[in-house]
Design an enzyme around this catalytic site. Structure first.
Site, mmCIF file in Angstrom:
data_model
loop_
_atom_site.group_PDB
_atom_site.id
_atom_site.type_symbol
_atom_site.label_atom_id
_atom_site.label_comp_id
_atom_site.label_asym_id
_atom_site.label_seq_id
_atom_site.Cartn_x
_atom_site.Cartn_y
_atom_site.Cartn_z
ATOM 1 N N LYS A 22 52.293 -5.866 -22.053
ATOM 2 C CA LYS A 22 53.248 -5.406 -21.025
ATOM 3 C C LYS A 22 54.256 -6.515 -20.726
ATOM 4 C CE LYS A 22 51.822 -5.913 -16.595
ATOM 5 N NZ LYS A 22 52.674 -6.707 -15.717
ATOM 6 N N ASN A 23 53.777 -7.764 -20.603
ATOM 7 C CA ASN A 23 54.658 -8.845 -20.169
ATOM 8 C C ASN A 23 55.528 -9.403 -21.281
ATOM 9 O OD1 ASN A 23 53.665 -8.441 -17.667
ATOM 10 N ND2 ASN A 23 52.390 -10.289 -17.596
ATOM 11 N N ASP A 124 64.351 -17.465 -6.295
ATOM 12 C CA ASP A 124 65.373 -18.491 -6.033
ATOM 13 C C ASP A 124 65.733 -19.299 -7.278
ATOM 14 O OD1 ASP A 124 62.624 -19.344 -5.611
ATOM 15 O OD2 ASP A 124 63.468 -21.305 -5.179
ATOM 16 N N ASP A 307 46.477 -14.881 -14.720
ATOM 17 C CA ASP A 307 46.228 -13.440 -14.854
ATOM 18 C C ASP A 307 44.806 -13.126 -15.297
ATOM 19 O OD1 ASP A 307 49.557 -12.478 -16.050
ATOM 20 O OD2 ASP A 307 48.781 -13.104 -14.106
ATOM 21 N N ARG A 400 49.340 0.321 -14.024
ATOM 22 C CA ARG A 400 50.595 -0.401 -14.295
ATOM 23 C C ARG A 400 50.470 -1.266 -15.543
ATOM 24 N NH1 ARG A 400 53.072 -3.388 -9.296
ATOM 25 N NH2 ARG A 400 54.395 -3.957 -11.044
HETATM 26 C C1 EPZ Z 1 54.961 -13.617 -14.709
HETATM 27 O O1 EPZ Z 1 55.372 -13.404 -13.378
HETATM 28 C C2 EPZ Z 1 54.017 -12.477 -15.051
HETATM 29 N N1 EPZ Z 1 54.751 -11.212 -14.955
HETATM 30 C C3 EPZ Z 1 52.834 -12.475 -14.087
HETATM 31 O O2 EPZ Z 1 51.940 -11.454 -14.501
HETATM 32 C C4 EPZ Z 1 52.119 -13.828 -14.210
HETATM 33 O O3 EPZ Z 1 51.061 -13.873 -13.267
HETATM 34 C C5 EPZ Z 1 53.111 -14.961 -13.934
HETATM 35 O O4 EPZ Z 1 54.246 -14.858 -14.827
HETATM 36 C C6 EPZ Z 1 52.477 -16.337 -14.145
HETATM 37 O O5 EPZ Z 1 51.997 -16.436 -15.452
HETATM 38 C C7 EPZ Z 1 55.582 -10.864 -15.967
HETATM 39 O O6 EPZ Z 1 55.737 -11.570 -16.941
HETATM 40 C C8 EPZ Z 1 56.285 -9.543 -15.809
HETATM 41 P P1 EPZ Z 1 56.527 -17.023 -12.335
HETATM 42 P P2 EPZ Z 1 56.595 -14.261 -12.764
HETATM 43 O O7 EPZ Z 1 57.971 -16.881 -12.049
HETATM 44 O O8 EPZ Z 1 57.563 -14.591 -13.815
HETATM 45 C C9 EPZ Z 1 57.103 -19.380 -8.274
HETATM 46 C C10 EPZ Z 1 50.625 -9.545 -14.250
HETATM 47 O O9 EPZ Z 1 49.531 -9.443 -13.701
HETATM 48 N N2 EPZ Z 1 58.524 -19.031 -8.397
HETATM 49 O O10 EPZ Z 1 56.095 -17.706 -13.581
HETATM 50 O O11 EPZ Z 1 57.066 -13.540 -11.548
HETATM 51 C C11 EPZ Z 1 56.221 -18.149 -8.045
HETATM 52 O O12 EPZ Z 1 56.186 -17.810 -6.676
HETATM 53 C C12 EPZ Z 1 51.710 -10.365 -13.602
HETATM 54 O O13 EPZ Z 1 50.904 -9.058 -15.374
HETATM 55 C C13 EPZ Z 1 59.408 -19.524 -7.436
HETATM 56 O O14 EPZ Z 1 59.024 -20.225 -6.497
HETATM 57 O O15 EPZ Z 1 55.859 -15.585 -12.315
HETATM 58 C C14 EPZ Z 1 54.884 -18.600 -8.566
HETATM 59 O O16 EPZ Z 1 54.231 -19.371 -7.561
HETATM 60 C C15 EPZ Z 1 51.313 -10.797 -12.209
HETATM 61 N N3 EPZ Z 1 60.727 -19.200 -7.541
HETATM 62 C C16 EPZ Z 1 55.251 -19.532 -9.728
HETATM 63 O O17 EPZ Z 1 56.632 -19.896 -9.518
HETATM 64 C C17 EPZ Z 1 61.216 -18.433 -8.572
HETATM 65 O O18 EPZ Z 1 62.444 -18.190 -8.631
HETATM 66 C C18 EPZ Z 1 55.132 -18.884 -11.107
HETATM 67 O O19 EPZ Z 1 55.833 -17.664 -11.040
HETATM 68 C C19 EPZ Z 1 60.293 -17.953 -9.538
HETATM 69 C C20 EPZ Z 1 58.963 -18.268 -9.435
#
Ligand code: EPZ
Length: 421
Positions: A22-23, A124, A307, A400
């Site tokens: 999916k990702n 952000d 995950d 999902r």
């Molecule tokens: C991706 O989410 C995955 N989703 C998530 O999988 C996965 O848990 C995550 O990466 C971490 O591996 C998809 O790929 C669609 P991040 P993403 O941006 O990209 C912080 C699932 O179960 N952050 O890598 O949203 C954020 O809050 C899902 O399939 C900021 O602060 O995760 C987090 O603490 C759940 N500001 C950390 O970085 C930003 O602009 C990592 O988030 C972006 C992120």
């Protein structure tokens, strides 16, 4: 609403085919906005999040056909650049259309994705990087209004934190920018790697694929010529089914996988006493004489994936001893704990650290509630090993990201059925 009913303590055996990731499919479908031609995509998982993104792309003017796990999509007639709240609220990964839409059209409006159960999940870093590339970003009435009439400018982007979809958004934005972009502290997840590889095959000059530093020579708004491709296997679905074998302590094989993508997870199974057999595109888990506790720290790829944290917490309830889990990526990814406690687990939380005092065969089936995708799969795993029946409510979370979950588990010998509330 539907619920799953599981009669626990059934022995599993056999093998299960893993679906496409999916990702990986989400950013790759968004990247078709950068294409001048129709694209054939294979091994697309049949899960709700993919349907949601296809619906969004359709609303933007894309045309697509979907049959079985195959998608044919054409975005040459895109005529809309607003991703509305009604769709984005159901799937935050819709943010992945921001980079490509802005790069191609010079303007777009994307609803701010809300937070979700596992955390506030800001975007952000996505926005800061686009501003560095020359975009004007305004937040108004819950929407991101992004404009860049002169086109995006290649820049050096340093991510303060590793962000998977942030990296993917900026790779797609940089693809059509004027000049070269360097992305430092980029995510290296296999799903990010496949996006880069597909864009490279489509003619993009991109270097450093698979490392934390990417160099991209933008085409200055010239659309790319995509080749057909298959989505890589879902390493998290794969790890979840291996956990099903582990938690019932039975032999189980997963097929259609890339074992290397699972290295950190396989190492953790071994640490907990399981034997693992790897083949070219399959992995078999063998029962442990005794399930041992472990110390789990979630981190970016190639480390132990966040995950898989919930699933291993369910497994840890069956270990002899105390497992410590350190969730380092999300501030609220323990929604499954309260539900596991209701099943009789012994877990305590202190900040982002969970202490799981495991003891085999001490879970009892009851009614539990799914809260997010991976927490739901942890409850399914717990239900497989619990005494009696477990009813898992709000399983739209599961749908999902897991294709035909009860069909696959039933084929392995689980007693699991879907009912209407
Ligand atoms: C991706 O989410 C995955 N989703 C998530 O999988 C996965 O848990 C995550 O990466 C971490 O591996 C998809 O790929 C669609 P991040 P993403 O941006 O990209 C912080 C699932 O179960 N952050 O890598 O949203 C954020 O809050 C899902 O399939 C900021 O602060 O995760 C987090 O603490 C759940 N500001 C950390 O970085 C930003 O602009 C990592 O988030 C972006 C992120």
């Amino acid at each position: 609403m539907n619920y799953l009913n599981i009669k626990g303590q059934k022995q599993l055996n056999g093998s299960v085919k893993i679906s496409g990731a999916k990702n990986a499919a989400l950013p790759l479908l968004a990247s078709t906005i950068l294409s001048q031609n129709e694209i054939n995509i294979g091994n697309v998982p049949d899960v709700v999040d993919i349907n949601t993104l296809l619906k969004l792309l359709g609303k933007l003017g894309a045309s697509y056909d979907r049959y079985n796990n195959h998608v044919k999509i054409n975005t040459s007639n895109l005529n809309e650049t607003k991703a509305t709240y009604d769709i984005v609220k159901t799937m935050r990964a819709s943010i992945l259309v921001l980079g490509p839409l802005l790069a191609r059209f010079g303007h777009c409006e994307v609803s701010l994705p809300g937070g979700c159960a596992i955390g506030q999940r800001p975007v952000d870093l996505h926005l800061k990087a686009l501003e560095q590339m020359g975009a004007k970003i305004e937040i108004k009435n819950g929407y991101i209004l992004a404009t860049c009439p002169e086109g995006l400018q290649g820049s050096t982007i340093v991510f303060d934190k590793v962000t998977v979809t942030g990296t993917e958004n900026i790779v797609m934005a940089a693809a059509l920018a004027k000049g070269t972009s360097i992305i430092i502290n980029a995510a290296k997840e296999p799903e990010v790697v496949q996006l880069c590889e597909v864009l490279k095959d489509a003619g993009l000059d991109i270097k450093g694929i698979g490392t934390d530093t990417l160099a991209i020579v933008g085409t200055n708004k010239k659309l790319l010529n995509f080749k057909e491709f298959d989505i890589i296997p879902d390493r998290i679905e794969a790890g979840t089914y291996l956990c099903a074998g582990a938690i019932t302590n039975t032999k189980l094989t997963i097929e259609n996988v890339i074992p290397m993508h699972l290295d950190a997870v396989l190492a953790k199974f071994r640490e907990m006493g399981f034997s693992i057999q790897k083949d070219t595109n399959s992995v078999t888990i063998l029962p442990a004489d005794e399930i041992k506790p472990a110390h789990i720290v979630t981190t970016e790829y190639p480390g132990f994936p966040t995950d898989m944290q919930a699933q291993f917490m369910a497994l840890a309830t069956q270990a002899n001893g105390v497992t410590i889990i350190d969730e380092r990526l999300f501030e609220n990814r323990y929604m499954h704990v309260s539900e596991l406690l209701r099943m009789g687990a012994d877990i305590s939380l202190s900040g982002n650290t969970a202490t799981v005092s495991g003891k085999p065969n001490t879970l009892n089936g009851t009614d539990v509630m799914a809260t997010d995708l991976r927490a739901s799969s942890a409850l399914v795993l717990a239900g497989l090993v619990a005494r009696g029946e477990t009813k898992i409510h709000r399983i739209y979370h599961l749908d999902r990201g897991y294709e035909n979950l009860e069909g696959k588990l039933s084929s392995l010998g689980a007693n699991i059925q879907r009912f209407n509330e």
